[in-house]
Design an enzyme around this catalytic site. Structure first.
Site, PDB file in Angstrom:
ATOM      1  N   ALA B 118      47.878  45.684  74.306  1.00  0.00           N
ATOM      2  CA  ALA B 118      48.849  46.767  74.531  1.00  0.00           C
ATOM      3  C   ALA B 118      50.052  46.621  73.594  1.00  0.00           C
ATOM      4  CB  ALA B 118      49.311  46.745  75.988  1.00  0.00           C
ATOM      5  N   SER B 121      48.678  49.605  69.044  1.00  0.00           N
ATOM      6  CA  SER B 121      48.826  49.973  67.628  1.00  0.00           C
ATOM      7  C   SER B 121      47.742  49.306  66.784  1.00  0.00           C
ATOM      8  CB  SER B 121      50.212  49.591  67.102  1.00  0.00           C
ATOM      9  OG  SER B 121      50.462  48.223  67.314  1.00  0.00           O
ATOM     10  N   ASP B 184      47.452  38.771  68.838  1.00  0.00           N
ATOM     11  CA  ASP B 184      48.837  39.063  68.473  1.00  0.00           C
ATOM     12  C   ASP B 184      49.647  38.634  69.694  1.00  0.00           C
ATOM     13  OD1 ASP B 184      50.802  40.229  66.681  1.00  0.00           O
ATOM     14  OD2 ASP B 184      51.022  41.790  68.180  1.00  0.00           O
ATOM     15  N   CYS B 237      55.428  38.099  65.930  1.00  0.00           N
ATOM     16  CA  CYS B 237      56.533  38.718  65.188  1.00  0.00           C
ATOM     17  C   CYS B 237      57.786  37.891  65.435  1.00  0.00           C
ATOM     18  CB  CYS B 237      56.720  40.176  65.591  1.00  0.00           C
ATOM     19  SG  CYS B 237      57.078  40.414  67.322  1.00  0.00           S
TER      20      CYS B 237
END
Lengths: 154, 303
Positions: B118, B121, B184, B237
């Site tokens: 989620a 992207s 991620d 990130c």
């Protein structure tokens, strides 16, 4: 409970869709799943991946449309697929009306047409479906797909 | 005006001065300014030409994102929630988050797991590279985030994806093996400081350690979900060594058959991982490409 539709059920659904919209929808690349949500109708999902029986599924493919009172109502994505070849039950709307529809508003029509579900087309864009009642298209765009009103561009 | 980092968080300032050395000031001034908005054309529904024409007709200035063919940076005043967006013609996505799917190199025959998917992207980007062929399993633990994921998959017309709502730690218990896995990972999000300075205020070494423990569980699970010769892409990130190189070193230590592969991305300035074992990983610094911070590793099983 979601289940894979049988070949016969799929053929019957495709026949119904092509009859209703004058389309030439070919389901070969998809598997069809159905989930009976009682009052909300039977939701149809299409999926192009392989079946993975070992994992617990929350959602599969995308929502193609809903069978309600024996009528098939396509989702936006369903309308975009069916609309590629549809020749019936299409209403052309202009850019401003498209913005209104995607903002959640009903819009008016001038032409007399039979009541029911229509694919809404604005130029080359298929923006979903609406329900024609008299001279009004009732908005059935899901809230999650509407543009924020404060940002509407006219 | 730049952020007063020292006033916001002394611990953050001390850690990052040590981490970046003479590059610290450049790093801070880059994360303090808001990033340009960017979009990825969803080629499952639209062509790049169509979207470029749409932007031109709205007098929006835009430029190509050099490392992602489908990526465009757009005029920051332009409101991106348009009819075209809701029809799924494009996805609003930061330019750096377009990189992990490129490194995963999805093909139309792959079976791919996106373990923490989620809001979708990267899942939708992977699906477009696969042309809705092959299979993706997109997992997300939280009900609210699953809802966002499903809305985005629907909007983008992704038909080759199954969504599961499971704890990503221990996902290997299902016994399914994948050609490629994308992790991620949830992280301290320092890359997003430009739009959300709160991430700096919240930052602490304690929090980094808690996240690092979670990331270790997730990467173990992700790795065990791979078939032999499969590829795992790990990304965050954020900036801290404990959430990046530290996690890859943990994996290499735990699994003898894991090997880090070199990463090549066109038109993107990258820096090497900051420890000896992780030189093949990449760090993307905001001052180098006008992006968020990112860390990415590509690992092969049984290489």
């Amino acid at each position: 409970m979601r289940r894979l539709m049988t070949g016969e059920e799929v053929l019957e659904l495709v026949r119904k869709i092509n009859l209703e919209f004058g389309s030439d929808f070919n389901p070969a690349e998809f598997k069809f799943f159905i989930k009976d949500e009682k009052k909300k109708g039977k939701k149809i999902f299409i999926y192009s991946g392989e079946e993975i029986p070992k994992i617990p599924i929350e959602w599969i493919g995308f929502h193609f449309g809903t069978i309600h009172d024996d009528k098939f109502i396509p989702s936006i994505e369903g309308a975009q697929i069916i609309g590629r070849t549809a020749t019936m039950r299409i209403l052309d709307i202009d850019k401003k009306e498209a913005i209104d529809v995607m903002s959640g508003f009903d819009i008016g029509v001038t032409e007399e047409k039979p009541a029911g579900c229509y694919i809404l087309k604005s130029g080359e864009d298929i923006i979903g479906v609406g329900k024609l009642e008299g001279k009004k298209i009732i908005n059935i765009i899901p809230k999650s797909r509407r543009i924020s009103r404060q940002f509407r561009r006219i | 005006m730049g952020l007063n980092i020292g006033k916001l968080n002394k611990e953050f300032e001390g850690y990052h001065k040590k981490l970046f050395g003479r590059n610290y000031d450049k790093f801070i001034s880059s994360i303090s300014k808001p990033q340009k908005k960017s979009i990825r054309v969803n080629t499952l529904k639209a062509t790049k030409d169509t979207i470029e024409d749409f932007l031109r007709s709205n007098n929006v200035t835009f430029s190509q994102i050099p490392w992602c063919d489908e990526g465009l940076r757009v005029d920051s005043d332009f409101e991106l929630d348009t009819v075209e967006h809701q029809l799924g013609y494009y996805y609003i996505q930061t330019s750096s988050s377009m990189i992990p799917p490129l490194i995963l190199e999805p093909t139309s025959t792959d079976k791919i797991l996106d373990l923490t998917a989620a809001p979708g992207s990267k899942t939708t980007q992977i699906a477009q590279y696969m042309g809705n062929k092959g299979t993706i399993v997109a997992n997300e633990g939280s009900y609210v985030r699953v809802r966002a994921l499903v809305i985005n998959l629907q909007r983008c017309g992704v038909s080759n994806t199954i969504v599961t709502r499971q704890d990503g730690c221990g996902y290997e218990k299902f016994g399914e093996r994948f050609d490629k896995v994308l992790l991620d990972a949830p992280c301290s999000d320092i890359g997003t400081a430009g739009k959300n300075p709160d991430v700096i205020r919240r930052w602490s070494l304690d929090r980094v350690k808690r996240l690092s423990n979670l990331q270790k569980k997730l990467i173990s699970s992700a790795y065990e979900c791979l078939r032999d010769s499969g590829i795992l892409v790990y990304s965050t990130c954020t900036t801290s060594r404990e959430e990046n190189e530290g996690i890859i070193e943990f994996l290499l230590d735990r699994y003898d058959d894991a090997k880090i592969e070199e990463i090549k991305i066109k038109n993107l300035k990258t820096r090497m991982g900051i420890t000896d074992l992780t030189r093949n990983c990449i760090r993307i610094l905001p001052q180098d490409n006008d992006t968020e911070s990112y860390f990415i590793a590509r690992i092969r099983k049984n290489a």
